[in-house]
Design a protein around this motif. Sequence first.
Motif, PDB file in Angstrom:
ATOM      1  N   MET A   1       0.938  -1.353   0.060  1.00  0.00           N
ATOM      2  CA  MET A   1      -0.252   0.219   0.014  1.00  0.00           C
ATOM      3  C   MET A   1       0.964   1.216   0.041  1.00  0.00           C
ATOM      4  SD  MET A   1      -3.167   0.773   2.544  1.00  0.00           S
ATOM      5  CE  MET A   1      -3.076   2.490   3.029  1.00  0.00           C
ATOM      6  N   THR A   2       0.636   2.095  -0.945  1.00  0.00           N
ATOM      7  CA  THR A   2       1.255   3.277  -1.025  1.00  0.00           C
ATOM      8  C   THR A   2       0.483   4.615  -0.419  1.00  0.00           C
ATOM      9  OG1 THR A   2       2.534   2.515  -2.951  1.00  0.00           O
ATOM     10  CG2 THR A   2       2.443   4.784  -2.529  1.00  0.00           C
ATOM     11  N   ILE A   3       1.236   5.304   0.242  1.00  0.00           N
ATOM     12  CA  ILE A   3       0.481   6.555   0.735  1.00  0.00           C
ATOM     13  C   ILE A   3       1.036   7.842  -0.123  1.00  0.00           C
ATOM     14  CG2 ILE A   3       0.579   8.045   2.522  1.00  0.00           C
ATOM     15  CD1 ILE A   3       0.947   5.983   4.549  1.00  0.00           C
ATOM     16  N   GLN A   4       0.008   8.359  -0.680  1.00  0.00           N
ATOM     17  CA  GLN A   4      -0.151   9.603  -1.602  1.00  0.00           C
ATOM     18  C   GLN A   4       0.501  10.664  -0.711  1.00  0.00           C
ATOM     19  OE1 GLN A   4      -0.085   9.325  -5.048  1.00  0.00           O
ATOM     20  NE2 GLN A   4      -0.328   7.064  -4.491  1.00  0.00           N
ATOM     21  N   PRO A   5       1.225  11.532  -1.396  1.00  0.00           N
ATOM     22  CA  PRO A   5       1.659  12.881  -0.547  1.00  0.00           C
ATOM     23  C   PRO A   5       0.395  13.868  -0.483  1.00  0.00           C
ATOM     24  CG  PRO A   5       2.475  12.712  -2.766  1.00  0.00           C
ATOM     25  CD  PRO A   5       1.895  11.453  -2.493  1.00  0.00           C
ATOM     26  N   PRO A   6       0.365  14.610   0.576  1.00  0.00           N
ATOM     27  CA  PRO A   6      -0.651  15.765   0.427  1.00  0.00           C
ATOM     28  C   PRO A   6      -0.569  16.598  -0.719  1.00  0.00           C
ATOM     29  CG  PRO A   6       1.312  16.235   2.059  1.00  0.00           C
ATOM     30  CD  PRO A   6       1.248  14.787   1.424  1.00  0.00           C
ATOM     31  N   VAL A   7      -1.618  16.938  -1.205  1.00  0.00           N
ATOM     32  CA  VAL A   7      -1.690  18.033  -2.454  1.00  0.00           C
ATOM     33  C   VAL A   7      -1.606  19.228  -1.802  1.00  0.00           C
ATOM     34  CG1 VAL A   7      -3.336  18.593  -4.301  1.00  0.00           C
ATOM     35  CG2 VAL A   7      -3.234  16.223  -3.831  1.00  0.00           C
ATOM     36  N   ALA A   8      -2.183  19.501  -0.706  1.00  0.00           N
ATOM     37  CA  ALA A   8      -2.384  21.077  -0.321  1.00  0.00           C
ATOM     38  C   ALA A   8      -1.725  21.214   1.210  1.00  0.00           C
ATOM     39  CB  ALA A   8      -3.649  21.600  -0.499  1.00  0.00           C
ATOM     40  N   MET A   9      -1.763  22.254   1.503  1.00  0.00           N
ATOM     41  CA  MET A   9      -1.137  22.621   2.985  1.00  0.00           C
ATOM     42  C   MET A   9      -1.857  24.008   3.330  1.00  0.00           C
ATOM     43  SD  MET A   9       2.638  23.708   4.332  1.00  0.00           S
ATOM     44  CE  MET A   9       3.066  24.512   5.910  1.00  0.00           C
ATOM     45  N   LEU A  10      -2.505  23.909   4.543  1.00  0.00           N
ATOM     46  CA  LEU A  10      -3.039  25.072   5.079  1.00  0.00           C
ATOM     47  C   LEU A  10      -2.004  25.684   6.179  1.00  0.00           C
ATOM     48  CD1 LEU A  10      -5.259  27.187   5.430  1.00  0.00           C
ATOM     49  CD2 LEU A  10      -6.258  25.315   6.995  1.00  0.00           C
ATOM     50  N   ALA A  11      -1.601  26.864   5.683  1.00  0.00           N
ATOM     51  CA  ALA A  11      -0.473  27.645   6.817  1.00  0.00           C
ATOM     52  C   ALA A  11      -1.338  28.557   7.391  1.00  0.00           C
ATOM     53  CB  ALA A  11       0.650  27.788   6.119  1.00  0.00           C
ATOM     54  N   GLU A  12      -1.391  28.387   8.942  1.00  0.00           N
ATOM     55  CA  GLU A  12      -1.960  29.676   9.573  1.00  0.00           C
ATOM     56  C   GLU A  12      -0.835  30.497  10.029  1.00  0.00           C
ATOM     57  OE1 GLU A  12      -4.849  28.709  12.425  1.00  0.00           O
ATOM     58  OE2 GLU A  12      -6.097  27.545  11.151  1.00  0.00           O
ATOM     59  N   LEU A  13      -0.385  31.621   9.247  1.00  0.00           N
ATOM     60  CA  LEU A  13       0.749  32.254   9.542  1.00  0.00           C
ATOM     61  C   LEU A  13       0.530  33.158  10.712  1.00  0.00           C
ATOM     62  CD1 LEU A  13       1.187  33.761   5.723  1.00  0.00           C
ATOM     63  CD2 LEU A  13       2.353  31.691   7.252  1.00  0.00           C
ATOM     64  N   THR A  14      -0.594  33.948  11.065  1.00  0.00           N
ATOM     65  CA  THR A  14      -0.679  34.658  12.421  1.00  0.00           C
ATOM     66  C   THR A  14      -2.305  34.366  12.823  1.00  0.00           C
ATOM     67  OG1 THR A  14      -0.465  36.803  13.115  1.00  0.00           O
ATOM     68  CG2 THR A  14      -1.253  36.332  10.643  1.00  0.00           C
ATOM     69  N   HIS A  15      -2.373  34.893  13.987  1.00  0.00           N
ATOM     70  CA  HIS A  15      -3.742  35.031  14.599  1.00  0.00           C
ATOM     71  C   HIS A  15      -4.082  36.297  14.516  1.00  0.00           C
ATOM     72  CE1 HIS A  15      -3.074  30.851  16.671  1.00  0.00           C
ATOM     73  NE2 HIS A  15      -4.029  30.612  15.737  1.00  0.00           N
ATOM     74  N   ARG A  16      -3.173  37.193  14.229  1.00  0.00           N
ATOM     75  CA  ARG A  16      -3.582  38.826  14.126  1.00  0.00           C
ATOM     76  C   ARG A  16      -4.388  39.039  13.113  1.00  0.00           C
ATOM     77  NH1 ARG A  16       1.683  41.411  12.535  1.00  0.00           N
ATOM     78  NH2 ARG A  16       2.330  39.424  12.172  1.00  0.00           N
ATOM     79  N   CYS A  17      -5.383  40.178  13.278  1.00  0.00           N
ATOM     80  CA  CYS A  17      -6.209  40.422  12.327  1.00  0.00           C
ATOM     81  C   CYS A  17      -6.972  41.770  12.856  1.00  0.00           C
ATOM     82  CB  CYS A  17      -7.500  39.680  12.425  1.00  0.00           C
ATOM     83  SG  CYS A  17      -8.677  39.896  11.102  1.00  0.00           S
ATOM     84  N   PRO A  18      -7.053  42.809  11.895  1.00  0.00           N
ATOM     85  CA  PRO A  18      -7.360  44.003  12.196  1.00  0.00           C
ATOM     86  C   PRO A  18      -8.909  44.355  12.375  1.00  0.00           C
ATOM     87  CG  PRO A  18      -7.064  43.940   9.811  1.00  0.00           C
ATOM     88  CD  PRO A  18      -6.586  42.528  10.517  1.00  0.00           C
ATOM     89  N   LEU A  19      -9.424  43.275  11.911  1.00  0.00           N
ATOM     90  CA  LEU A  19     -11.105  43.069  11.898  1.00  0.00           C
ATOM     91  C   LEU A  19     -11.421  42.470  13.422  1.00  0.00           C
ATOM     92  CD1 LEU A  19     -11.760  42.097   8.455  1.00  0.00           C
ATOM     93  CD2 LEU A  19     -11.609  44.210   9.094  1.00  0.00           C
TER      94      LEU A  19
END
Length: 71
Positions: free
Chosen positions: A1-19
Motif C-alpha cells: 500500500m502506497t500513501i500518496q503525498p498531500p496535495v495542499a497545505m493550510l498554513a496559519e501564519l498569524t492569529h492577528r487580524c485588524p477586524l
Amino acid sequence: MTIQPPVAMLAELTHRCPLSCPYCSNPVELTRQAQELDTQTWTRVFREAADLGVLQLHLSGGEPASRRDLT
C-alpha cells in the motif's frame, strides 16, 4: 500500500487580524506576534512541504496580510 503525498497545505501564519468580526473563531489571544514563527522557519516549512509533493499552499490565520514579511 502506497500513501500518496498531500496535495495542499493550510498554513496559519498569524492569529492577528485588524477586524473584529462577531462570527470569527480565530483565537486572537492564543498566540501573540512575538510567538509567531519567523520568516526563515516558514520558508523552511514551505520548502519541506514542496519536497513532500505539496502543490497548493493556502495562507490563513487571522489575516496573513498583516505580516510584513508576506512577500
